[in-house]
Motif scaffolding. Structure first.
Motif, mmCIF file in Angstrom:
data_model
loop_
_atom_site.group_PDB
_atom_site.id
_atom_site.type_symbol
_atom_site.label_atom_id
_atom_site.label_comp_id
_atom_site.label_asym_id
_atom_site.label_seq_id
_atom_site.Cartn_x
_atom_site.Cartn_y
_atom_site.Cartn_z
ATOM 1 N N GLY A 41 77.748 37.358 -6.598
ATOM 2 C CA GLY A 41 77.061 37.338 -5.318
ATOM 3 C C GLY A 41 76.103 36.173 -5.184
ATOM 4 O O GLY A 41 76.018 35.526 -4.134
ATOM 5 N N ILE A 42 75.391 35.885 -6.259
ATOM 6 C CA ILE A 42 74.453 34.761 -6.246
ATOM 7 C C ILE A 42 75.205 33.436 -6.112
ATOM 8 O O ILE A 42 74.827 32.564 -5.319
ATOM 9 N N GLU A 43 76.262 33.278 -6.892
ATOM 10 C CA GLU A 43 77.025 32.025 -6.850
ATOM 11 C C GLU A 43 77.662 31.820 -5.478
ATOM 12 O O GLU A 43 77.721 30.687 -4.977
ATOM 13 N N LEU A 44 78.135 32.900 -4.868
ATOM 14 C CA LEU A 44 78.727 32.808 -3.543
ATOM 15 C C LEU A 44 77.731 32.231 -2.543
ATOM 16 O O LEU A 44 78.054 31.325 -1.767
ATOM 17 N N MET A 45 76.495 32.743 -2.567
ATOM 18 C CA MET A 45 75.478 32.248 -1.644
ATOM 19 C C MET A 45 74.974 30.864 -2.037
ATOM 20 O O MET A 45 74.572 30.077 -1.192
ATOM 21 N N THR A 85 73.318 24.685 7.198
ATOM 22 C CA THR A 85 72.269 25.421 6.498
ATOM 23 C C THR A 85 72.856 26.265 5.375
ATOM 24 O O THR A 85 74.020 26.683 5.423
ATOM 25 N N HIS A 86 72.039 26.517 4.361
ATOM 26 C CA HIS A 86 72.471 27.375 3.256
ATOM 27 C C HIS A 86 72.710 28.795 3.769
ATOM 28 O O HIS A 86 71.929 29.314 4.571
ATOM 29 N N SER A 87 73.775 29.426 3.295
ATOM 30 C CA SER A 87 74.073 30.785 3.750
ATOM 31 C C SER A 87 72.954 31.755 3.394
ATOM 32 O O SER A 87 72.697 32.716 4.122
ATOM 33 N N LEU A 113 83.450 41.193 -1.895
ATOM 34 C CA LEU A 113 82.863 40.140 -2.725
ATOM 35 C C LEU A 113 83.919 39.335 -3.466
ATOM 36 O O LEU A 113 83.869 38.098 -3.502
ATOM 37 N N GLN A 114 84.878 40.002 -4.039
ATOM 38 C CA GLN A 114 85.905 39.296 -4.804
ATOM 39 C C GLN A 114 86.718 38.371 -3.916
ATOM 40 O O GLN A 114 87.051 37.238 -4.297
ATOM 41 N N SER A 115 87.045 38.822 -2.708
ATOM 42 C CA SER A 115 87.807 37.996 -1.775
ATOM 43 C C SER A 115 86.998 36.781 -1.333
ATOM 44 O O SER A 115 87.527 35.659 -1.272
ATOM 45 N N LEU A 116 85.723 36.975 -1.027
ATOM 46 C CA LEU A 116 84.863 35.859 -0.617
ATOM 47 C C LEU A 116 84.742 34.834 -1.744
ATOM 48 O O LEU A 116 84.732 33.625 -1.495
ATOM 49 N N GLY A 135 86.392 29.363 -4.086
ATOM 50 C CA GLY A 135 86.868 28.516 -5.164
ATOM 51 C C GLY A 135 86.599 28.994 -6.576
ATOM 52 O O GLY A 135 86.797 28.245 -7.526
ATOM 53 N N PHE A 136 86.172 30.257 -6.733
ATOM 54 C CA PHE A 136 85.958 30.740 -8.108
ATOM 55 C C PHE A 136 86.437 32.182 -8.240
ATOM 56 O O PHE A 136 86.593 32.907 -7.258
ATOM 57 N N PHE A 137 86.693 32.588 -9.484
ATOM 58 C CA PHE A 137 87.104 33.956 -9.772
ATOM 59 C C PHE A 137 86.238 34.510 -10.880
ATOM 60 O O PHE A 137 85.542 33.769 -11.596
ATOM 61 N N TYR A 138 86.257 35.826 -11.042
ATOM 62 C CA TYR A 138 85.433 36.476 -12.061
ATOM 63 C C TYR A 138 86.016 37.855 -12.341
ATOM 64 O O TYR A 138 86.889 38.334 -11.620
#
Length: 300
Positions: free
Chosen positions: A196-200, A209-211, A173-176, A181-184
């Motif tokens: 996870g939500i922001e990634l999708m 299409t949306h992932s 998750l962190q790598s994706l 373009g974001f970190f946490y």
């Protein structure tokens, strides 16, 4: 020279416009403000657990994070998040230094704290779907802690999204997130849920299409569990690398390696086992259908 937030944003835009620079921004969850009367909107919950180890029959949950989010059931667009649930609990077993190093949770942090399963059940009520990043890990723990999770349909942002088709590699998750373009601050339950939500929310596949739509599609589709009964011990690492897991429990299921596949991939996987693992067509392979609501559980 001191810069205000607007100056930083301008600098970030300028750097991002260069092919020689990439800018990462800190995760800032998008709060849901859904339009009224949209019949296609649904609520899902992203969950994450921190535990004392990997075995749900021996180890315990020490933190639960749940973040509800609103999505469009037709397009897969994620509108935004709702207020979260996050709580710590003191386990009946030790939190080892290794677990503290991974999670940042110390025995002192959980001392005297508990989580009421009824509060968890009430919070997740009304959700059409439960999502985790590696549901194979989280679902067994949560079903033991709160049986309501055994009745909910589940999907997995690790397995159900073809991240390569979104231009990303790997599955952590962190790598994706970094590639997106974001970190946490990773490895705390609620923060991982928001990530996870922001990634999708921000990623799309090559076809536009949306992932998250891919996740919804797979989550609605029956899968099949393929048991590689009595597979050669010498090939266990090959099976593990291919995504197989081993059932060690005496629970009525085979003590064997297994993998879950959609219907379209079952025959290909059986052919692979015949040719590469057993090297014969007379192979003790067992295939069991898994309904959408039973994915990622140890009960099948």
């Amino acid at each position: 020279m001191q810069l205000d937030s607007m100056d930083y944003n301008l600098l970030a835009e300028q750097l991002s416009s260069s092919d020689d620079h990439r800018v990462l921004t800190r995760l800032s969850p998008v709060i849901a403000d859904p339009p009224e009367g949209d019949q296609d909107l649904r609520k899902a919950i992203f969950v994450d657990t921190e535990t004392t180890g990997l075995d749900p029959s021996l180890d315990e949950i020490i933190e639960i994070g749940m973040v509800p989010f609103i999505y469009n059931a037709k397009s897969g667009e994620i509108v935004g998040t709702l207020p979260a649930f996050n709580a710590l609990r003191e386990p009946g077993c030790a939190i080892t230094p290794a677990i503290t190093e991974i999670t940042g949770i110390t025995p002192e942090m959980v001392s005297g704290k508990s989580i009421d399963p009824n509060d968890v059940r009430e919070f997740m009520s009304g959700a059409s779907l439960v999502v985790a990043h590696n549901s194979k890990f989280d679902r067994p723990f949560l079903e033991i802690f709160c049986p309501a999770f055994s009745l909910a349909p589940w999907a997995c942002s690790l397995e159900d999204v073809p991240w390569r088709e979104a231009g990303l590699s790997g599955g952590q998750l962190q790598s994706l997130a970094l590639q997106s373009g974001f970190f946490y601050d990773a490895h705390r339950a609620q923060t991982d849920c928001h990530a996870g939500i922001e990634l999708m929310r921000r990623t799309r596949l090559r076809d536009g299409t949306h992932s998250f739509l891919s996740l919804l599609t797979k989550g609605r589709t029956p899968h099949f569990r393929i048991w590689a009964i009595s597979s050669p011990f010498s090939l266990k690492d090959i099976l593990k690398a291919r995504g197989y897991r081993f059932n060690y429990e005496e629970d009525g299921r085979p003590r064997a390696w297994y993998v879950d596949k959609p219907a379209s991939e079952v025959q290909t996987e059986i052919d692979y086992l015949h040719k590469e693992i057993y090297q014969t067509d007379a192979s003790p392979i067992v295939v069991v259908k898994i309904e959408p609501g039973d994915r990622f559980t140890n009960r099948v």
